[in-house]
Design a protein around this motif. Structure first.
Motif, PDB file in Angstrom:
ATOM      1  N   GLY A  86       1.287  -1.131  -0.020  1.00 42.71           N
ATOM      2  CA  GLY A  86      -0.344   0.327  -0.160  1.00 42.71           C
ATOM      3  C   GLY A  86       1.300   1.465  -0.374  1.00 42.71           C
ATOM      4  O   GLY A  86       1.794   1.162   0.425  1.00 42.71           O
ATOM      5  N   GLU A  87       0.182   2.109  -0.467  1.00 43.62           N
ATOM      6  CA  GLU A  87       1.255   3.526  -0.479  1.00 43.62           C
ATOM      7  C   GLU A  87       0.006   4.440   0.571  1.00 43.62           C
ATOM      8  O   GLU A  87      -1.119   4.910   0.498  1.00 43.62           O
ATOM      9  CB  GLU A  87       1.449   3.740  -1.756  1.00 43.62           C
ATOM     10  N   TYR A  88       0.492   5.350   0.568  1.00 42.25           N
ATOM     11  CA  TYR A  88       0.124   6.673   1.572  1.00 42.25           C
ATOM     12  C   TYR A  88       0.311   7.944   1.424  1.00 42.25           C
ATOM     13  O   TYR A  88       1.995   8.409   1.548  1.00 42.25           O
ATOM     14  CB  TYR A  88      -0.026   6.341   2.839  1.00 42.25           C
ATOM     15  N   LEU A  89      -0.130   9.347   1.305  1.00 41.74           N
ATOM     16  CA  LEU A  89       0.423  10.339   0.976  1.00 41.74           C
ATOM     17  C   LEU A  89       0.404  11.207   2.447  1.00 41.74           C
ATOM     18  O   LEU A  89      -0.652  11.452   2.853  1.00 41.74           O
ATOM     19  CB  LEU A  89      -0.583  11.042  -0.071  1.00 41.74           C
ATOM     20  N   VAL A  90       1.345  12.053   2.420  1.00 39.53           N
ATOM     21  CA  VAL A  90       1.198  12.604   3.882  1.00 39.53           C
ATOM     22  C   VAL A  90       1.858  14.498   3.350  1.00 39.53           C
ATOM     23  O   VAL A  90       2.710  14.394   3.329  1.00 39.53           O
ATOM     24  CB  VAL A  90       1.988  12.205   5.337  1.00 39.53           C
ATOM     25  N   PRO A  91       0.533  15.245   3.446  1.00 38.31           N
ATOM     26  CA  PRO A  91       1.345  16.412   3.226  1.00 38.31           C
ATOM     27  C   PRO A  91       2.118  17.276   4.258  1.00 38.31           C
ATOM     28  O   PRO A  91       2.422  16.497   5.440  1.00 38.31           O
ATOM     29  CB  PRO A  91      -0.055  17.471   3.738  1.00 38.31           C
ATOM     30  N   VAL A  92       3.106  17.769   3.879  1.00 40.33           N
ATOM     31  CA  VAL A  92       4.574  18.176   4.551  1.00 40.33           C
ATOM     32  C   VAL A  92       3.956  19.517   5.074  1.00 40.33           C
ATOM     33  O   VAL A  92       4.828  20.700   4.078  1.00 40.33           O
ATOM     34  CB  VAL A  92       5.881  17.895   3.641  1.00 40.33           C
ATOM     35  N   THR A  93       4.042  19.578   6.236  1.00 40.07           N
ATOM     36  CA  THR A  93       4.009  20.864   6.683  1.00 40.07           C
ATOM     37  C   THR A  93       4.455  20.919   7.871  1.00 40.07           C
ATOM     38  O   THR A  93       4.772  20.189   8.183  1.00 40.07           O
ATOM     39  CB  THR A  93       2.633  21.160   7.045  1.00 40.07           C
ATOM     40  N   THR A 183       4.502  13.659   0.948  1.00 39.91           N
ATOM     41  CA  THR A 183       5.581  12.745   1.100  1.00 39.91           C
ATOM     42  C   THR A 183       5.106  11.713   0.644  1.00 39.91           C
ATOM     43  O   THR A 183       3.599  11.562   1.652  1.00 39.91           O
ATOM     44  CB  THR A 183       6.998  12.330   1.672  1.00 39.91           C
ATOM     45  N   ARG A 184       5.433  11.192  -0.327  1.00 40.89           N
ATOM     46  CA  ARG A 184       4.671   9.339  -0.116  1.00 40.89           C
ATOM     47  C   ARG A 184       5.754   8.476   0.500  1.00 40.89           C
ATOM     48  O   ARG A 184       6.505   7.746   0.139  1.00 40.89           O
ATOM     49  CB  ARG A 184       4.780   8.652  -1.832  1.00 40.89           C
ATOM     50  N   PHE A 185       4.331   7.570   1.466  1.00 38.50           N
ATOM     51  CA  PHE A 185       5.416   6.596   1.949  1.00 38.50           C
ATOM     52  C   PHE A 185       4.577   5.461   1.305  1.00 38.50           C
ATOM     53  O   PHE A 185       3.270   4.928   0.737  1.00 38.50           O
ATOM     54  CB  PHE A 185       5.060   6.426   3.749  1.00 38.50           C
ATOM     55  N   VAL A 186       5.256   4.490   1.949  1.00 34.60           N
ATOM     56  CA  VAL A 186       4.720   2.608   1.662  1.00 34.60           C
ATOM     57  C   VAL A 186       4.970   1.899   2.697  1.00 34.60           C
ATOM     58  O   VAL A 186       5.828   2.367   3.302  1.00 34.60           O
ATOM     59  CB  VAL A 186       5.468   1.818   0.303  1.00 34.60           C
ATOM     60  N   LEU A 187       3.214   0.986   3.082  1.00 32.78           N
ATOM     61  CA  LEU A 187       3.782  -0.304   3.725  1.00 32.78           C
ATOM     62  C   LEU A 187       3.599  -1.395   3.491  1.00 32.78           C
ATOM     63  O   LEU A 187       4.008  -1.999   1.749  1.00 32.78           O
ATOM     64  CB  LEU A 187       2.615  -0.150   3.838  1.00 32.78           C
ATOM     65  N   VAL A 188       5.790  -1.689   4.094  1.00 28.43           N
ATOM     66  CA  VAL A 188       6.228  -2.472   3.625  1.00 28.43           C
ATOM     67  C   VAL A 188       5.892  -4.515   4.679  1.00 28.43           C
ATOM     68  O   VAL A 188       6.365  -3.862   5.910  1.00 28.43           O
ATOM     69  CB  VAL A 188       7.257  -2.509   3.348  1.00 28.43           C
TER      70      VAL A 188
END
Length: 316
Positions: A86-93, A183-188
């Motif tokens: 899966g991938e997840y997006l988090v705004p970088v503030t 930032t794009r994160f992935v669950l591994v």
């Protein structure tokens, strides 16, 4: 890795609490109420997965400002038995935080991780001119250093989640220079069957060129282009055995169960001495992958039926 009973799963993430990585993990429904294990780096997070001490690891893989996260890409390329699910997006503030009772006018030294500091330079120049930077190991370490006195600063640049865990005043919000930074994160996890395709999917691969000759990169890219597959990321990383040798980290729009993607990956396997399938998983933006009719599953099936007919002696 066999599924652990609910209530016993552990997820590793870059800690301590309050990081952007923790914010990404909050987006994983199955991780809610489970054990979250903060670790010091990506290598440790993935090692936890490979040795079975964690069910999954959340890692940053790409940023709209900095590009691909090379340490994560290299770790995935060099560690067998892992899958992105899966991938997840988090705004970088970013926030400017300080101990209780502080004022912006009193700030002369600011603790910050170098990457975060670089993304806030314009705001800092306008609002805290003449300040000095105190280097911190992470966005959370900058805030902790203020509170325990280990960093000689009056304020710190930190991620928004830090105020949920530490007693701090917020001197300013949204101090980043790029309001669109993400930032794009992935669950591994350990190797599993890919999640069911949704029509809005992504496939990640690592591919090495078979030889360093003119046109080799073009031939690799043709495996996707001739099947109507868009690449949302292609980044070269040194293999490390000698100068001039690179592998390519690729994100392709589509799922391995799609006929066109499966055909492209098989083409890569015939072409390259080393293809690593990192996973097919739903896109974080849920945007459906568009393609021309000639690249649909039905079109591939029709072409196969036509060929079988020829081989069986039927009239084409």
């Amino acid at each position: 890795m066999p599924d652990a009973p609910l209530g016993t799963r552990t997820y590793s993430y870059l800690g301590p609490a309050g990081t952007f990585t923790e914010a990404a993990l909050t987006q994983v429904p199955e991780a809610a109420g489970q054990t979250w294990k903060p670790v010091a780096n990506v290598a440790q997070a993935l090692a936890d997965v490979t040795d079975g001490s964690s069910h999954g690891a959340m890692i940053a893989i790409e940023n709209t400002v900095e590009g691909g996260v090379s340490s994560a890409q290299d770790a995935l390329a060099n560690t067998r038995g892992l899958r992105i699910v899966g991938e997840y997006l988090v705004p970088v503030t970013f926030l400017l935080v300080a101990p209780r009772g502080s004022a912006l006018a009193d700030v002369t030294d600011i603790a910050a991780h170098p990457v975060a500091y670089a993304q806030c330079l314009r705001w800092l120049g306008r609002n805290v001119p003449g300040h000095s930077q105190v280097v911190a190991a992470s966005n959370v370490a900058s805030a902790i250093g203020l509170l325990d006195g280990t960093l000689p600063a009056q304020a710190a640049i930190a991620a928004p989640g830090v105020v949920d865990h530490y007693d701090l005043d917020v001197l300013a919000e949204g101090i980043g220079d790029n309001p669109d930074a993400v930032t794009r994160f992935v669950l591994v996890t350990r190797t599993v069957v890919p999640p069911e395709r949704t029509g809005a999917d992504k496939t990640s691969l690592v591919v090495e060129l078979p030889k360093e000759v003119p046109g080799a990169l073009v031939e690799m890219l043709e495996q996707f282009a001739t099947r109507g597959i868009n690449l949302s990321l292609i980044q070269s990383r040194p293999i490390g055995d000698r100068l001039g040798r690179y592998r390519f980290v690729i994100d392709a729009d589509g799922h391995i169960a799609d006929e066109r993607m499966a055909d492209a990956v098989m083409g890569l396997k015939r072409f390259s001495p080393s293809v690593t399938f990192l996973g097919s998983y739903p896109r974080a933006d849920h945007e459906a992958v568009e393609h021309e009719q000639r690249y649909s599953d039905a079109s591939f099936a029709d072409a196969r039926d036509w060929l079988r007919g020829i081989l069986s002696g039927a009239d084409d």
